[in-house]
Design an enzyme around this catalytic site. Structure first.
Site, mmCIF file in Angstrom:
data_model
loop_
_atom_site.group_PDB
_atom_site.id
_atom_site.type_symbol
_atom_site.label_atom_id
_atom_site.label_comp_id
_atom_site.label_asym_id
_atom_site.label_seq_id
_atom_site.Cartn_x
_atom_site.Cartn_y
_atom_site.Cartn_z
ATOM 1 N N PRO A 2 34.211 2.682 62.022
ATOM 2 C CA PRO A 2 34.422 3.678 62.966
ATOM 3 C C PRO A 2 35.290 4.879 61.897
ATOM 4 O O PRO A 2 36.196 4.623 61.527
ATOM 5 C CB PRO A 2 35.297 3.325 63.998
ATOM 6 C CG PRO A 2 34.834 1.696 63.930
ATOM 7 C CD PRO A 2 34.737 1.107 62.754
ATOM 8 N N GLU A 3 34.471 5.874 62.039
ATOM 9 C CA GLU A 3 35.038 7.175 61.118
ATOM 10 C C GLU A 3 35.572 8.329 62.244
ATOM 11 O O GLU A 3 35.503 7.983 63.544
ATOM 12 C CB GLU A 3 34.145 7.746 60.208
ATOM 13 C CG GLU A 3 33.759 6.581 59.118
ATOM 14 C CD GLU A 3 34.963 6.373 58.358
ATOM 15 O OE1 GLU A 3 35.868 7.189 58.144
ATOM 16 O OE2 GLU A 3 34.684 5.418 57.561
ATOM 17 N N ARG A 107 36.674 -8.498 63.385
ATOM 18 C CA ARG A 107 37.435 -8.613 62.066
ATOM 19 C C ARG A 107 39.032 -8.522 62.092
ATOM 20 O O ARG A 107 39.541 -8.775 60.773
ATOM 21 C CB ARG A 107 36.748 -7.720 60.889
ATOM 22 C CG ARG A 107 35.261 -8.055 60.841
ATOM 23 C CD ARG A 107 34.722 -7.071 59.567
ATOM 24 N NE ARG A 107 35.283 -7.435 58.285
ATOM 25 C CZ ARG A 107 34.856 -6.770 57.372
ATOM 26 N NH1 ARG A 107 33.650 -5.743 57.450
ATOM 27 N NH2 ARG A 107 35.306 -7.063 56.154
ATOM 28 N N ARG A 151 42.442 17.745 42.230
ATOM 29 C CA ARG A 151 42.018 16.340 41.923
ATOM 30 C C ARG A 151 40.923 16.369 40.744
ATOM 31 O O ARG A 151 39.937 17.148 41.075
ATOM 32 C CB ARG A 151 41.359 15.939 43.074
ATOM 33 C CG ARG A 151 42.395 16.143 44.324
ATOM 34 C CD ARG A 151 43.654 15.147 44.134
ATOM 35 N NE ARG A 151 43.195 13.551 44.187
ATOM 36 C CZ ARG A 151 43.044 12.917 45.459
ATOM 37 N NH1 ARG A 151 43.344 13.418 46.532
ATOM 38 N NH2 ARG A 151 42.470 11.776 45.525
#
Length: 271
Positions: A2-3, A107, A151
């Site tokens: 799930p995001e 999980r 970055r």
């Protein structure tokens, strides 16, 4: 996993129904990723004020303290007037006078953590490194570009890291980069302001569309009503390896980045 869209869809599916509810008791099953951090009996009698989201965390504010909930890799929340006896993968039942909020997590990478406030050490540790929220006003093209300039890692990996912008998961990063025309292996600090501006718009568009579609149910994600999401049916590149690009008909390619599959069009997306 799930995001942000799935977590936001989950929040929207039960936040109004549980707001104002009085907690009767909290029952925990097998240990999750982190301990609750308090005696569950201490929560009895407290009132739920609201449910917020920060990144992929749900924050259940009470009249005293809050619960931080994370769905982990395979978790989902269900809120119903009544629930059946807990099964082997049901690890939390929050009983209220308006229904039961249940965490189902095969999980067990999810978590339910109590904190006295959002600034308490338990909450601060989980939230302190999260980037800006992509669907809020603080997320601007300039903010995104500045974060990318610092970055050198591939742009897809920077998006997934969550410290520049939070919640752009694997599916949504691949889709946003396609819509912005940026190759996923491009170094983040090479993305110009005009390209970052296109990426900013694509991230907001993709995430908003995913929320409107109920999120993505690649395996077993469902919202708090038990309903699946349908965004995966509308992707342009994700999980489309070998399929013709809908724009130029070139076969979609797949590469591995940081143990995750990345999908892109070699023609529509430029380095």
């Amino acid at each position: 996993m799930p995001e942000l869209p799935e977590v936001e869809v989950t929040r929207l599916s039960f936040a109004q129904r549980i707001a104002g509810a009085r907690i009767l008791r909290l029952q925990l099953g097998k240990p999750l990723r982190w301990p609750l951090g308090c005696d569950p009996a201490l929560l009895a009698g407290r009132q739920v004020l609201q449910v917020r989201r920060r990144g992929k965390y749900l924050l259940l504010d009470m009249d005293k303290g809050l619960l931080l909930m994370h769905l982990g890799m395979s978790g989902s929340l269900r809120f119903a007037p009544r629930v059946e006896l807990a099964g082997p993968h049901d690890h939390m039942d929050l009983h209220t006078d308006r229904g039961v909020l249940r965490l189902h997590d095969p999980r067990r990478f999810g978590a339910v953590v109590y904190a006295e406030s959002e600034s308490a050490p338990q909450a601060h540790k989980l939230l302190q490194n999260l980037g800006v929220e992509p669907l809020e006003d603080g997320f601007t093209p300039a903010v995104l570009h500045q974060g990318l300039r610092e970055r050198r890692a591939p742009i897809k990996q920077v998006l997934l890291a969550g410290d520049v912008v939070v919640g752009v998961g694997n599916i949504y990063a691949s889709e946003a980069l396609f819509h912005a025309g940026i190759r996923p292996a491009t170094a983040a600090n090479r993305v110009s302001l005009p390209r970052a501006t296109r990426l900013h718009a694509a991230i907001r568009q993709i995430l908003a569309a995913a929320v409107a579609s109920g999120g993505s149910s690649l395996r077993d994600f469902v919202d708090a009503h038990g309903e699946p999401g349908y965004f995966q049916l509308h992707t342009m590149v994700y999980d489309k390896e070998g399929h013709p690009c809908r724009i130029c008909a070139t076969p979609i390619r797949r590469i591995r980045q940081g143990q995750r599959s990345t999908f892109y069009c070699p023609i529509c997306q430029k380095p």
